[in-house]
Scaffold this active site. Structure first.
Site, PDB file in Angstrom:
ATOM      1  N   LYS A 179      95.453  36.189  34.817  1.00 35.11           N
ATOM      2  CA  LYS A 179      96.876  36.499  34.705  1.00 35.11           C
ATOM      3  C   LYS A 179      97.270  37.426  35.849  1.00 35.11           C
ATOM      4  O   LYS A 179      96.983  38.626  35.843  1.00 35.11           O
ATOM      5  CB  LYS A 179      97.187  37.205  33.372  1.00 35.11           C
ATOM      6  CG  LYS A 179      98.665  37.497  33.206  1.00 35.11           C
ATOM      7  CD  LYS A 179      98.879  38.877  32.589  1.00 35.11           C
ATOM      8  CE  LYS A 179     100.297  39.375  32.693  1.00 35.11           C
ATOM      9  NZ  LYS A 179     100.824  39.547  34.040  1.00 35.11           N
ATOM     10  N   GLU A 254      90.337  49.653  35.942  1.00 33.47           N
ATOM     11  CA  GLU A 254      90.476  50.296  37.249  1.00 33.47           C
ATOM     12  C   GLU A 254      91.915  50.785  37.311  1.00 33.47           C
ATOM     13  O   GLU A 254      92.832  49.979  37.336  1.00 33.47           O
ATOM     14  CB  GLU A 254      90.206  49.219  38.315  1.00 33.47           C
ATOM     15  CG  GLU A 254      90.015  49.732  39.693  1.00 33.47           C
ATOM     16  CD  GLU A 254      88.986  50.809  39.756  1.00 33.47           C
ATOM     17  OE1 GLU A 254      87.833  50.556  39.395  1.00 33.47           O
ATOM     18  OE2 GLU A 254      89.345  51.928  40.153  1.00 33.47           O
ATOM     19  N   GLU A 389     100.417  60.364  39.203  1.00 30.75           N
ATOM     20  CA  GLU A 389     100.472  59.292  40.199  1.00 30.75           C
ATOM     21  C   GLU A 389     101.911  58.811  40.377  1.00 30.75           C
ATOM     22  O   GLU A 389     102.571  58.438  39.411  1.00 30.75           O
ATOM     23  CB  GLU A 389      99.595  58.112  39.771  1.00 30.75           C
ATOM     24  CG  GLU A 389      99.481  57.072  40.858  1.00 30.75           C
ATOM     25  CD  GLU A 389      98.553  55.921  40.492  1.00 30.75           C
ATOM     26  OE1 GLU A 389      98.693  55.384  39.380  1.00 30.75           O
ATOM     27  OE2 GLU A 389      97.699  55.557  41.320  1.00 30.75           O
TER      28      GLU A 389
END
Ligand code: UN1
Length: 506
Positions: A179, A254, A389
């Site tokens: 996907k 990740e 982030e």
């Protein structure tokens, strides 16, 4: 310059056939530089996911028995086609994702590197042999494929990151449901077309496009999926963990980074400037490994700031297909707003905004999602802009007085992906190498630019202990160890128990 823009249509790829979604619905992928439609894709549902998983399950039994060297040869062919189409894919990538053409070529090249590197693994897939404690007994451990892998990939490396997942999974004998990110699905489909052309049998690799809420979630919940390999934001990664907690799947995550470059007082400042610009503003700051914190020794702060500022002023924003462009758009409006929100937070926290800090809307730029390269100074390591982030062209400068302080600041976020130090002192370089607690460390180079054959991944909140890239590390996600004991003594020999019966003559 001739800019070729063709609107493309793609369907799902299930069991070796290109098929529309079960609902017939579609969605569009948009060029972030100008809002043009790049492609129309199948908007898939749970039912499509189910079909793809069933196809992958059926294909698994044959694929796992197909000799691994032959599986590897298909990857060589994928590599050859990728190489042949590098330029076309790169141009499509710039249109669909926004990164400048030179970087898009690098992204495709990373896929080519993976294909030839992992293709060779078909003739390795090394196991272990070890002597037995009993006579006339042989033993070894071999890697077995796990089964069906769901590969859920991000938009920032639309070819490279899928190859990190698909190639090791396939060479080891797993089958895959892929996907791609809903911002870059056309590239996902082009990659699957290449696997098809390379001769991958039906059902071994399946493509389902659509949203994370629908397709992603269905993959996480499907009992026929054995491994989830996910790259994306930490928020989504945490949801992946929460939603799969009771499902006994192998999960590889990740996620984010808050990567820093440290520049010491003895550094080659001009070299550091190059690394900072490349790592902070390359890919418009949208790499997991992008540098978003700059840790600078006090004694060179002013010189470095001045030089950096003049270089940032000269960065040219624009469509990545234009060779004059240094910095392309960010991926979508949501990201643009998020970046701008963080700039507001930085201001409120008392950081000093030296340059940037706003959308770029001059002329043609107004059609796309452009944000001015931004530099904050006087940043405290605990401010939110130094901890969270942002995933955009925003760099926060923190001043320190010593290497010890730099290491402390480098290590003080919840992430642990990449860090870098610029120094001419070998002792400082080795200390940083030892004490930076990230999965990747660079000396006299920025925070980006990992090569495929070393482990890629991070510590702490960046991941859950797995690595990609280097196939000897990545295979831990896509294989199960099987220990095999072969007793050729012709009698019952009980390990741990019959040890007294063994003598040198027997
Ligand atoms: C990412 O940061 O999202 O190391 C992937 C690099 C690239 C891959 C980056 N080879 O910068």
């Amino acid at each position: 310059m001739e800019v070729k823009r063709v609107m493309r249509e793609y369907m799902n790829y299930i069991d070796g056939k290109w098929v529309p979604s079960s609902t017939g619905e579609t969605f569009k992928s948009i060029n972030p530089a100008n809002g043009e439609v790049v492609a129309v894709l199948a908007k898939s549902s749970r039912e499509d996911v189910d079909k793809a998983v069933q196809a992958a399950r059926r294909a698994f039994d044959k694929w796992r028995l197909y000799p691994a060297p032959r599986r590897g040869e298909i990857l060589y062919e994928v590599g050859r086609i990728l190489k042949e189409r590098k330029e076309d894919l790169a141009r499509l990538m710039t249109q669909e994702m926004g990164k400048v053409l030179t970087e898009a070529r690098g992204d495709v090249q990373e896929g080519i590197d993976m294909a030839f590197y992992v293709g060779g693994e078909g003739r390795r897939l090394f196991g272990v042999t070890t002597p037995s404690e009993m006579p006339n007994k042989f033993q070894m451990a071999v890697r077995d494929p796990v089964g069906v892998v769901a590969a859920i990939t991000p938009w920032n490396f639309p070819i490279a990151i899928p190859t990190w997942k698909l190639m090791p999974a396939l060479v080891a004998g797993n089958t895959v449901v892929f996907k791609p990110a809903s911002d870059t699905p056309a590239l996902g489909a082009e990659l699957v077309k290449i696997f098809e052309e390379a001769g991958l049998p039906p059902g071994v690799l399946n493509l389902v496009t659509g949203t994370g809420e629908e397709v992603g979630k269905a993959l996480l919940e499907h009992p026929g999926v054995d491994v989830i390999s996910f790259t994306g934001s930490t928020d989504t990664g945490s949801q992946v963990l929460a939603q799969t907690a009771s499902k006994n799947k192998k999960i590889s995550l990740e996620m984010g980074g808050k990567n820093a470059i440290t520049v010491m007082d003895d550094a080659d400042i001009d070299l550091a400037i190059e690394g900072i610009l490349w790592s902070a503003f390359g890919t418009t700051g949208q790499r997991c490994t992008a540098c978003s914190r700059l840790i600078v020794h006090k004694s060179i702060r002013d010189t470095l700031t001045e030089k950096l500022l003049s270089r940032i002023q000269n960065l040219r924003l624009g469509d990545g297909l234009d060779p004059e462009t240094d910095v392309g758009p960010v991926i979508n409006e949501r990201q643009l707003n998020k970046i701008h929100q963080y700039v507001g937070i930085g201001r409120e926290e008392g950081a000093k905004l030296l340059i940037g800090g706003d959308r770029a809307t001059d002329g043609e730029l107004s059609k796309g999602f452009f944000y001015k390269p931004t530099l904050f100074t006087d940043v405290d390591p605990n401010m939110r802009i130094a901890q969270e982030e942002i995933f955009g062209p925003v760099l926060s400068m923190i001043t320190v007085n010593s290497l010890e302080e730099a290491i402390k600041v480098n290590n003080c976020t919840k992430y642990g992906l990449s860090s870098s130090i610029y120094t001419r002192d070998i002792n400082k370089a080795f200390r940083a190498m030892r004490d930076f607690n990230t999965g990747i460390v660079y000396i006299n180079h920025g925070t980006i630019g990992a090569e495929v054959h070393l482990p890629f991944g991070g510590t702490k909140g960046t991941g859950n202990g797995h690595r990609e890239g280097a196939v000897w590390a990545a295979l831990d996600v896509f294989t199960e160890w099987k220990s095999v004991y072969i007793d050729f003594s012709g009698r019952l020999q009980r390990a741990q128990i019959d040890i007294d019966k063994i003598n040198i003559e027997s």
